[in-house]
Design a protein around this motif. Structure first.
Motif, PDB file in Angstrom:
ATOM      1  N   ARG A  78      25.626  60.281  45.997  1.00  3.34           N
ATOM      2  CA  ARG A  78      25.984  59.560  45.085  1.00  3.34           C
ATOM      3  C   ARG A  78      26.051  59.493  43.945  1.00  3.34           C
ATOM      4  O   ARG A  78      24.624  59.480  42.920  1.00  3.34           O
ATOM      5  CB  ARG A  78      25.392  58.147  45.452  1.00  3.34           C
ATOM      6  N   TYR A  79      26.969  59.962  42.893  1.00  2.00           N
ATOM      7  CA  TYR A  79      26.977  60.525  41.892  1.00  2.00           C
ATOM      8  C   TYR A  79      26.355  59.645  40.779  1.00  2.00           C
ATOM      9  O   TYR A  79      26.300  60.215  39.729  1.00  2.00           O
ATOM     10  CB  TYR A  79      28.866  60.030  41.234  1.00  2.00           C
ATOM     11  N   ARG A  80      26.713  58.225  40.805  1.00  2.00           N
ATOM     12  CA  ARG A  80      25.988  57.110  39.559  1.00  2.00           C
ATOM     13  C   ARG A  80      24.643  57.557  39.724  1.00  2.00           C
ATOM     14  O   ARG A  80      23.742  57.864  38.900  1.00  2.00           O
ATOM     15  CB  ARG A  80      26.633  55.977  39.995  1.00  2.00           C
ATOM     16  N   GLY A  81      23.747  57.346  41.062  1.00  2.00           N
ATOM     17  CA  GLY A  81      22.442  57.873  41.121  1.00  2.00           C
ATOM     18  C   GLY A  81      21.833  59.084  40.341  1.00  2.00           C
ATOM     19  O   GLY A  81      20.759  59.279  39.145  1.00  2.00           O
ATOM     20  N   PHE A  82      22.855  59.710  40.353  1.00  3.65           N
ATOM     21  CA  PHE A  82      22.645  61.256  39.907  1.00  3.65           C
ATOM     22  C   PHE A  82      22.700  61.274  38.787  1.00  3.65           C
ATOM     23  O   PHE A  82      21.589  61.732  37.690  1.00  3.65           O
ATOM     24  CB  PHE A  82      23.663  62.484  40.562  1.00  3.65           C
ATOM     25  N   ALA A  83      23.536  60.762  37.857  1.00  2.19           N
ATOM     26  CA  ALA A  83      23.970  60.325  36.458  1.00  2.19           C
ATOM     27  C   ALA A  83      22.706  59.981  36.128  1.00  2.19           C
ATOM     28  O   ALA A  83      22.308  60.080  34.744  1.00  2.19           O
ATOM     29  CB  ALA A  83      25.268  59.569  35.874  1.00  2.19           C
ATOM     30  N   VAL A  84      22.092  58.730  36.665  1.00  2.00           N
ATOM     31  CA  VAL A  84      21.660  57.728  35.688  1.00  2.00           C
ATOM     32  C   VAL A  84      19.891  58.253  36.274  1.00  2.00           C
ATOM     33  O   VAL A  84      18.917  58.766  35.323  1.00  2.00           O
ATOM     34  CB  VAL A  84      21.131  57.039  36.675  1.00  2.00           C
ATOM     35  N   ALA A  85      19.496  59.013  37.174  1.00  2.00           N
ATOM     36  CA  ALA A  85      19.127  60.066  36.804  1.00  2.00           C
ATOM     37  C   ALA A  85      18.889  61.175  36.296  1.00  2.00           C
ATOM     38  O   ALA A  85      17.227  61.650  35.501  1.00  2.00           O
ATOM     39  CB  ALA A  85      17.793  61.233  38.509  1.00  2.00           C
ATOM     40  N   GLY A  86      19.475  61.623  36.170  1.00  2.00           N
ATOM     41  CA  GLY A  86      19.781  62.709  34.759  1.00  2.00           C
ATOM     42  C   GLY A  86      19.548  62.176  33.469  1.00  2.00           C
ATOM     43  O   GLY A  86      19.110  63.018  32.921  1.00  2.00           O
ATOM     44  N   GLY A  87      20.160  61.204  33.391  1.00  2.00           N
ATOM     45  CA  GLY A  87      20.064  60.348  31.878  1.00  2.00           C
ATOM     46  C   GLY A  87      18.565  59.767  31.556  1.00  2.00           C
ATOM     47  O   GLY A  87      18.416  60.055  30.231  1.00  2.00           O
ATOM     48  N   LEU A  88      18.057  59.690  32.650  1.00  2.00           N
ATOM     49  CA  LEU A  88      16.391  59.539  32.724  1.00  2.00           C
ATOM     50  C   LEU A  88      15.428  60.582  31.830  1.00  2.00           C
ATOM     51  O   LEU A  88      14.605  61.113  31.593  1.00  2.00           O
ATOM     52  CB  LEU A  88      16.097  57.851  33.581  1.00  2.00           C
ATOM     53  N   LEU A  89      15.751  61.617  32.953  1.00  2.00           N
ATOM     54  CA  LEU A  89      15.411  62.991  32.490  1.00  2.00           C
ATOM     55  C   LEU A  89      15.786  63.219  30.936  1.00  2.00           C
ATOM     56  O   LEU A  89      14.719  63.680  30.489  1.00  2.00           O
ATOM     57  CB  LEU A  89      15.642  64.016  33.612  1.00  2.00           C
ATOM     58  N   GLY A  90      16.334  63.288  30.633  1.00  2.00           N
ATOM     59  CA  GLY A  90      17.156  63.199  29.464  1.00  2.00           C
ATOM     60  C   GLY A  90      16.075  62.924  27.903  1.00  2.00           C
ATOM     61  O   GLY A  90      15.380  63.547  27.166  1.00  2.00           O
ATOM     62  N   LEU A  91      15.788  61.109  28.368  1.00  2.00           N
ATOM     63  CA  LEU A  91      15.438  60.322  27.557  1.00  2.00           C
ATOM     64  C   LEU A  91      14.436  60.222  27.729  1.00  2.00           C
ATOM     65  O   LEU A  91      13.404  60.974  26.841  1.00  2.00           O
ATOM     66  CB  LEU A  91      15.234  58.501  28.506  1.00  2.00           C
ATOM     67  N   ILE A  92      13.867  60.930  28.883  1.00  2.00           N
ATOM     68  CA  ILE A  92      11.984  61.471  28.750  1.00  2.00           C
ATOM     69  C   ILE A  92      11.386  62.540  28.515  1.00  2.00           C
ATOM     70  O   ILE A  92      11.013  63.081  27.505  1.00  2.00           O
ATOM     71  CB  ILE A  92      11.578  61.477  30.544  1.00  2.00           C
ATOM     72  N   MET A 127      24.265  68.065  34.090  1.00  2.00           N
ATOM     73  CA  MET A 127      23.937  68.182  33.984  1.00  2.00           C
ATOM     74  C   MET A 127      23.216  68.348  36.004  1.00  2.00           C
ATOM     75  O   MET A 127      23.444  68.440  37.152  1.00  2.00           O
ATOM     76  CB  MET A 127      22.200  69.413  33.799  1.00  2.00           C
ATOM     77  N   ALA A 128      23.465  66.912  36.174  1.00  2.00           N
ATOM     78  CA  ALA A 128      22.852  66.064  37.810  1.00  2.00           C
ATOM     79  C   ALA A 128      24.199  66.166  38.150  1.00  2.00           C
ATOM     80  O   ALA A 128      24.219  65.988  39.142  1.00  2.00           O
ATOM     81  CB  ALA A 128      22.446  64.606  36.717  1.00  2.00           C
ATOM     82  N   CYS A 129      25.446  65.597  37.204  1.00  2.00           N
ATOM     83  CA  CYS A 129      26.596  65.251  38.077  1.00  2.00           C
ATOM     84  C   CYS A 129      26.864  66.664  38.697  1.00  2.00           C
ATOM     85  O   CYS A 129      27.315  66.524  39.186  1.00  2.00           O
ATOM     86  CB  CYS A 129      27.214  65.006  37.170  1.00  2.00           C
ATOM     87  N   ILE A 130      27.069  67.985  38.061  1.00  2.00           N
ATOM     88  CA  ILE A 130      26.813  69.058  38.589  1.00  2.00           C
ATOM     89  C   ILE A 130      26.336  69.581  39.392  1.00  2.00           C
ATOM     90  O   ILE A 130      26.472  70.234  40.983  1.00  2.00           O
ATOM     91  CB  ILE A 130      27.164  70.155  37.409  1.00  2.00           C
ATOM     92  N   VAL A 131      25.069  69.108  39.757  1.00  2.00           N
ATOM     93  CA  VAL A 131      24.276  69.749  40.958  1.00  2.00           C
ATOM     94  C   VAL A 131      24.518  68.567  41.831  1.00  2.00           C
ATOM     95  O   VAL A 131      24.891  69.273  43.119  1.00  2.00           O
ATOM     96  CB  VAL A 131      22.839  69.167  40.913  1.00  2.00           C
ATOM     97  N   ALA A 132      25.274  67.259  41.894  1.00  2.00           N
ATOM     98  CA  ALA A 132      25.765  67.044  43.062  1.00  2.00           C
ATOM     99  C   ALA A 132      26.789  66.916  43.410  1.00  2.00           C
ATOM    100  O   ALA A 132      27.059  67.232  45.129  1.00  2.00           O
ATOM    101  CB  ALA A 132      25.702  64.744  42.210  1.00  2.00           C
ATOM    102  N   ALA A 133      27.935  68.209  42.330  1.00  2.00           N
ATOM    103  CA  ALA A 133      28.895  68.507  43.195  1.00  2.00           C
ATOM    104  C   ALA A 133      28.748  69.963  43.979  1.00  2.00           C
ATOM    105  O   ALA A 133      29.547  69.951  44.146  1.00  2.00           O
ATOM    106  CB  ALA A 133      30.323  68.963  42.234  1.00  2.00           C
TER     107      ALA A 133
END
Length: 140
Positions: A78-92, A127-133
């Protein structure tokens, strides 16, 4: 014109008679309508069914669970989940790195946090979307 019985005098299961628009003939709703001359009952049934009227045929009903071959179903990430996790990681990461940076005459800690957030959140999403792909390609 139809004659109506008082509410208590109607027999159980009886339907009220149906009056034709011109008020000439009365028929019960249980009766089948008359068939026009030169036509059969099958012609009338075909006209009532739009699939058959168009020249098509009804196929057999098949339950979807019976027709589904579960061995061929591929689970994709699920790309949306990966994108949200990557965005939260960038924020942290932006929140963690901000206190360690020195203030400049142009940026205080608040401005630096906004700048790091603006840079690290999109990078984290990418980066999270690349991992998902890559995971999606590996599952094929």
């Amino acid at each position: 014109m139809s004659v109506q019985n008082p509410p208590g005098e109607e027999p159980e299961g009886a339907r009220p008679p149906v009056v034709d628009p011109e008020g000439v003939a009365e028929t019960s709703s249980d009766e089948t309508p008359p068939v026009a001359e030169g036509h059969s009952v099958a012609d009338q049934d075909q006209a009532a069914d739009p699939v058959r009227a168009a020249g098509g045929a009804m196929g057999d009903e098949v339950h979807l669970a019976d027709a589904l071959d579960r061995s061929r179903v591929r689970r994709a990430p699920r790309y949306r989940g990966f994108a949200v996790a990557g965005g939260l990681l960038g924020l942290i990461l932006a929140a963690v790195f901000t206190p360690f940076a020195a203030e400049t005459e142009y940026l205080d800690h608040g401005g630096l946090f906004v700048l790091l957030t603006a840079l690290l959140v999109p990078v984290g999403i990418l980066m999270a979307c690349i991992v998902a792909a890559l995971l999606d390609r590996r599952s094929r």
